[in-house]
Design a protein around this motif. Structure first.
Motif, PDB file in Angstrom:
ATOM      1  N   LYS A   1       3.085 -11.493  -0.557  1.00  9.39           N
ATOM      2  CA  LYS A   1       3.312 -13.314  -0.293  1.00  9.39           C
ATOM      3  C   LYS A   1       2.228 -14.009  -0.729  1.00  9.39           C
ATOM      4  O   LYS A   1       2.390 -15.225  -1.434  1.00  9.39           O
ATOM      5  CB  LYS A   1       3.400 -13.376   1.318  1.00  9.39           C
ATOM      6  CG  LYS A   1       4.817 -12.890   1.806  1.00  9.39           C
ATOM      7  CD  LYS A   1       4.664 -13.213   3.480  1.00  9.39           C
ATOM      8  CE  LYS A   1       6.136 -12.723   4.078  1.00  9.39           C
ATOM      9  NZ  LYS A   1       6.110 -13.081   5.487  1.00  9.39           N
ATOM     10  N   ALA A   2       1.148 -13.499  -0.764  1.00  9.90           N
ATOM     11  CA  ALA A   2      -0.039 -14.374  -1.305  1.00  9.90           C
ATOM     12  C   ALA A   2      -0.333 -14.059  -2.851  1.00  9.90           C
ATOM     13  O   ALA A   2      -1.363 -14.600  -3.093  1.00  9.90           O
ATOM     14  CB  ALA A   2      -1.423 -14.041  -0.631  1.00  9.90           C
ATOM     15  N   GLY A   3       0.616 -13.137  -3.354  1.00 12.07           N
ATOM     16  CA  GLY A   3       0.391 -13.058  -4.716  1.00 12.07           C
ATOM     17  C   GLY A   3      -0.526 -11.767  -5.460  1.00 12.07           C
ATOM     18  O   GLY A   3      -0.321 -11.722  -6.518  1.00 12.07           O
ATOM     19  N   ALA A   4      -0.826 -11.160  -4.277  1.00  8.85           N
ATOM     20  CA  ALA A   4      -1.450  -9.608  -4.835  1.00  8.85           C
ATOM     21  C   ALA A   4      -0.477  -8.982  -5.739  1.00  8.85           C
ATOM     22  O   ALA A   4       0.732  -8.624  -5.464  1.00  8.85           O
ATOM     23  CB  ALA A   4      -1.887  -9.057  -3.745  1.00  8.85           C
ATOM     24  N   ILE A   5      -0.997  -8.175  -6.619  1.00 12.77           N
ATOM     25  CA  ILE A   5      -0.426  -7.167  -7.470  1.00 12.77           C
ATOM     26  C   ILE A   5      -0.512  -5.635  -6.869  1.00 12.77           C
ATOM     27  O   ILE A   5       0.363  -4.933  -7.431  1.00 12.77           O
ATOM     28  CB  ILE A   5      -1.035  -7.130  -8.749  1.00 12.77           C
ATOM     29  CG1 ILE A   5      -2.345  -6.850  -8.912  1.00 12.77           C
ATOM     30  CG2 ILE A   5      -0.601  -8.512  -9.556  1.00 12.77           C
ATOM     31  CD1 ILE A   5      -2.897  -6.615 -10.431  1.00 12.77           C
ATOM     32  N   GLY A   6      -1.210  -5.463  -5.873  1.00 13.13           N
ATOM     33  CA  GLY A   6      -1.458  -4.246  -5.167  1.00 13.13           C
ATOM     34  C   GLY A   6      -1.882  -4.200  -3.993  1.00 13.13           C
ATOM     35  O   GLY A   6      -2.572  -5.402  -3.323  1.00 13.13           O
ATOM     36  N   TYR A   7      -2.121  -3.103  -3.141  1.00 15.06           N
ATOM     37  CA  TYR A   7      -2.529  -3.262  -1.696  1.00 15.06           C
ATOM     38  C   TYR A   7      -3.252  -1.924  -1.567  1.00 15.06           C
ATOM     39  O   TYR A   7      -2.665  -0.919  -1.473  1.00 15.06           O
ATOM     40  CB  TYR A   7      -1.375  -3.564  -0.765  1.00 15.06           C
ATOM     41  CG  TYR A   7      -1.961  -3.616   0.659  1.00 15.06           C
ATOM     42  CD1 TYR A   7      -2.715  -4.624   1.271  1.00 15.06           C
ATOM     43  CD2 TYR A   7      -1.331  -2.345   1.422  1.00 15.06           C
ATOM     44  CE1 TYR A   7      -3.006  -4.466   2.849  1.00 15.06           C
ATOM     45  CE2 TYR A   7      -1.834  -2.292   2.738  1.00 15.06           C
ATOM     46  CZ  TYR A   7      -2.468  -3.409   3.399  1.00 15.06           C
ATOM     47  OH  TYR A   7      -2.973  -3.430   4.963  1.00 15.06           O
ATOM     48  N   VAL A   8      -4.308  -2.041  -0.867  1.00 14.39           N
ATOM     49  CA  VAL A   8      -5.071  -0.848  -0.172  1.00 14.39           C
ATOM     50  C   VAL A   8      -5.544  -1.086   0.946  1.00 14.39           C
ATOM     51  O   VAL A   8      -5.909  -2.116   1.078  1.00 14.39           O
ATOM     52  CB  VAL A   8      -6.222  -0.338  -1.248  1.00 14.39           C
ATOM     53  CG1 VAL A   8      -5.613   0.241  -2.697  1.00 14.39           C
ATOM     54  CG2 VAL A   8      -7.518  -1.427  -1.526  1.00 14.39           C
ATOM     55  N   MET A   9      -5.764   0.044   1.662  1.00 17.51           N
ATOM     56  CA  MET A   9      -6.205  -0.355   3.176  1.00 17.51           C
ATOM     57  C   MET A   9      -7.035   1.052   3.387  1.00 17.51           C
ATOM     58  O   MET A   9      -7.062   2.151   3.053  1.00 17.51           O
ATOM     59  CB  MET A   9      -4.955  -0.167   4.255  1.00 17.51           C
ATOM     60  CG  MET A   9      -4.095   0.792   4.153  1.00 17.51           C
ATOM     61  SD  MET A   9      -2.874   0.898   5.417  1.00 17.51           S
ATOM     62  CE  MET A   9      -3.868   1.303   7.015  1.00 17.51           C
ATOM     63  N   ARG A  10      -7.864   0.605   4.564  1.00 22.10           N
ATOM     64  CA  ARG A  10      -8.559   1.717   5.518  1.00 22.10           C
ATOM     65  C   ARG A  10      -7.606   2.536   6.471  1.00 22.10           C
ATOM     66  O   ARG A  10      -6.472   1.767   6.639  1.00 22.10           O
ATOM     67  CB  ARG A  10      -9.610   0.913   6.338  1.00 22.10           C
ATOM     68  CG  ARG A  10     -10.682   2.147   7.182  1.00 22.10           C
ATOM     69  CD  ARG A  10     -11.350   1.558   8.097  1.00 22.10           C
ATOM     70  NE  ARG A  10     -12.640   0.977   7.089  1.00 22.10           N
ATOM     71  CZ  ARG A  10     -13.728   1.607   6.662  1.00 22.10           C
ATOM     72  NH1 ARG A  10     -13.770   2.723   7.027  1.00 22.10           N
ATOM     73  NH2 ARG A  10     -14.754   1.002   6.249  1.00 22.10           N
ATOM     74  N   PRO A  11      -7.452   3.680   6.345  1.00 17.92           N
ATOM     75  CA  PRO A  11      -6.403   4.473   6.989  1.00 17.92           C
ATOM     76  C   PRO A  11      -6.068   4.614   8.314  1.00 17.92           C
ATOM     77  O   PRO A  11      -6.977   4.011   8.887  1.00 17.92           O
ATOM     78  CB  PRO A  11      -6.802   6.140   6.634  1.00 17.92           C
ATOM     79  CG  PRO A  11      -8.241   6.054   6.619  1.00 17.92           C
ATOM     80  CD  PRO A  11      -8.905   4.708   5.755  1.00 17.92           C
ATOM     81  N   ALA A  12      -5.145   4.616   8.750  1.00 25.64           N
ATOM     82  CA  ALA A  12      -4.703   4.640  10.137  1.00 25.64           C
ATOM     83  C   ALA A  12      -5.013   6.075  10.696  1.00 25.64           C
ATOM     84  O   ALA A  12      -4.285   6.875  10.931  1.00 25.64           O
ATOM     85  CB  ALA A  12      -3.127   4.328  10.367  1.00 25.64           C
ATOM     86  N   GLY A  13      -6.266   6.271  10.711  1.00 29.07           N
ATOM     87  CA  GLY A  13      -7.112   7.466  11.359  1.00 29.07           C
ATOM     88  C   GLY A  13      -8.326   7.380  11.382  1.00 29.07           C
ATOM     89  O   GLY A  13      -9.138   6.418  11.412  1.00 29.07           O
ATOM     90  N   THR A  14      -8.996   8.478  12.246  1.00 26.83           N
ATOM     91  CA  THR A  14     -10.412   8.326  12.982  1.00 26.83           C
ATOM     92  C   THR A  14     -11.460   9.211  12.207  1.00 26.83           C
ATOM     93  O   THR A  14     -12.309   9.462  12.799  1.00 26.83           O
ATOM     94  CB  THR A  14     -10.125   8.511  14.323  1.00 26.83           C
ATOM     95  OG1 THR A  14      -9.428   9.816  14.759  1.00 26.83           O
ATOM     96  CG2 THR A  14      -9.438   7.346  14.928  1.00 26.83           C
TER      97      THR A  14
END
Length: 469
Positions: free
Chosen positions: A184-197
């Protein structure tokens, strides 16, 4: 009749429930049999044998893959080998998502590899751009439209470790909603810190979704180690990365819920149902998620139905494609919507192989005596009684929502999210002793529920309260 009592009776008649429900309580002989069953389960190897068979002979079981079909055949054969007298299937059709390859790297003066994995539901594509780091999901959601044009959004939120696994609520929200906000903000890609510990340099996959009308963009989860590294690089100055994902949806696929039953001797239409999901993600072999659930359900049902043929039918459902949206659970719940009063109780194991430490759930007040008896039987296993606390997990949550009584076992999830949805989800991570304790707990509840005289309240319970958003 006294006017107040008459009013109560009329109200109960209108509601279709008795004004004074008789207590549901097990006989002393039944309690003694349940105690023997519990102790037998602590020595029984059926669960481990089931788990070893599934993870060795089938391995990873991504929904829609060739191994999905093999898992269905495995489950049908395993039910028959364990002595279930009825085995059948329900078709479950869903969009087929495939992972083929994935690659990430830092470009420029600090060029280096990034360990990442595509999130389920991501489109394929190669994107290259400067990283914009956000320290919260809300910060990303508040980004102005167009402010991330040509950029790659990075949400850097550490998921906390917790015995009850509550940190997953934080991690999973970042995973399921972050890419839509980025797009929505115009990004061409997305990465994230994982849902993990964990810090094993293993990325955690999992399903994500795009809001209607939002342009899908490639999205991936980093390992915690690589998220740390990327955060440090961003602090040094502008950081450009490339994310290349070969994945995406490819038509539809029809899998199966596989259902095994031990038919009840006197009340065959009343069902004690245990469930787990047969599919897994494709990075590991699906031992903890949800091979242990399959093993617990199959072994507990076999043990509970093996003392003597139970009064009620004990059913196990190996659900298709839980990971990508409870697809099998929705098909099963739809098939049972007109039979809720026949659902004596439902229970599911989908929170890993950690040892059970609490027992709770949802049932009628009249069933409190029987459930207190179950709780007493579970005390030697170190299981605390928390009546009214806990929900049926995953697919069986849909049955609870429809009005079924539900048993809820809390598993120790302190280490679960070190392994969840990663290459480390393998058989060696399961403690055989913990697995036997878990099976003993589920088998004890299943045995009492299948044989006790009286209902646990399905079809008479108020709708569960949903948490406020």
């Amino acid at each position: 009749m006294h006017r107040t009592l008459l009013a109560v009776s009329l109200a109960a008649l209108i509601a279709g429930t008795p004004a004074f429900a008789a207590e549901t309580k097990a006989s002393p002989a039944m309690v003694q049999s349940a105690a023997s069953l519990r102790d037998q389960a602590l020595k029984d190897e059926t669960g481990w044998q089931v788990l070893e068979s599934l993870t060795t002979e089938v391995g990873q079981r991504l929904a829609g893959s060739e191994a999905d079909a093999r898992a269905v055949e495995w489950a049908k054969a395993k039910f028959k080998a364990l002595g279930f007298d009825k085995v059948w299937t329900q078709p479950v059709t869903f969009p087929k998502w495939e992972r083929r390859s994935e690659h990430g790297e830092v470009l420029g003066a600090h060029s280096q590899k990034l360990v990442l994995t595509a999130l389920g539901g991501s489109p394929g594509g190669t994107v290259e751009g400067d990283v914009v780091r956000f320290d919260s999901l809300d910060a990303l959601k508040n980004a102005a439209p167009g402010s991330l044009a040509g950029k790659i959004a990075f949400v850097d939120v550490i998921m906390p470790r917790a015995k009850d696994g509550h940190g997953y609520g934080i991690g999973s929200r970042v995973r399921t909603t972050g890419a839509s906000a980025a797009s929505k903000a115009g990004a061409i890609g997305y990465v994230m810190r994982p849902a993990g510990t964990d810090w094993h340099r293993n990325p955690h996959t999992g399903m994500t979704r795009f809001e209607n009308g939002v342009k899908p963009i490639p999205e991936a989860a980093l390992s915690n180690n690589d998220a740390d590294q990327l955060g440090r690089l961003v602090k040094l100055g502008p950081t450009r990365i490339r994310v290349a994902l070969d994945c995406g949806f490819n038509g539809t696929y029809t899998s199966q819920n596989v259902i095994g039953e031990i038919t009840g001797r006197s009340k065959p239409n009343e069902i004690v149902a245990l469930g787990a999901h047969l599919d897994s993600w494709d990075l590991g072999t699906g031992a903890i998620d949800d091979g242990t659930g399959i093993a617990i359900s199959m072994a507990a049902a076999k043990l509970a139905g093996g003392v003597q043929r139970p009064q009620r039918t004990i059913r196990v459902i190996a659900f298709a494609n839980e990971e990508q949206g409870l697809w099998g659970g929705r098909v099963y719940a739809e098939s049972q919507k007109d039979k809720i009063r026949d659902s004596q109780i439902v229970m599911e194991s989908d929170s890993g192989p950690g040892r059970v430490y609490e027992f709770g759930g949802r049932w009628s007040k009249a069933a409190d005596p029987a459930m207190a008896q179950v709780a007493d039987l579970l005390k030697p296993l170190g299981v605390a009684y928390t009546p009214g606390k806990g929900e049926a997990e995953s697919e069986m949550g849909l049955m609870q929502d429809a009005g079924s009584a539900a048993g809820a076992f809390a598993h120790d999830a302190s280490r679960y999210f070190d392994l969840h949805h990663t290459p480390d989800d393998t058989l060696d991570k399961v403690d055989p002793e913990d697995l036997r304790v878990d099976i003993a707990a589920y088998a004890t509840l299943a045995f009492i529920a299948a044989n006790v005289d009286g209902s646990l309240g399905s079809g008479t319970l108020p709708a569960p309260e949903k948490p406020k958003k």
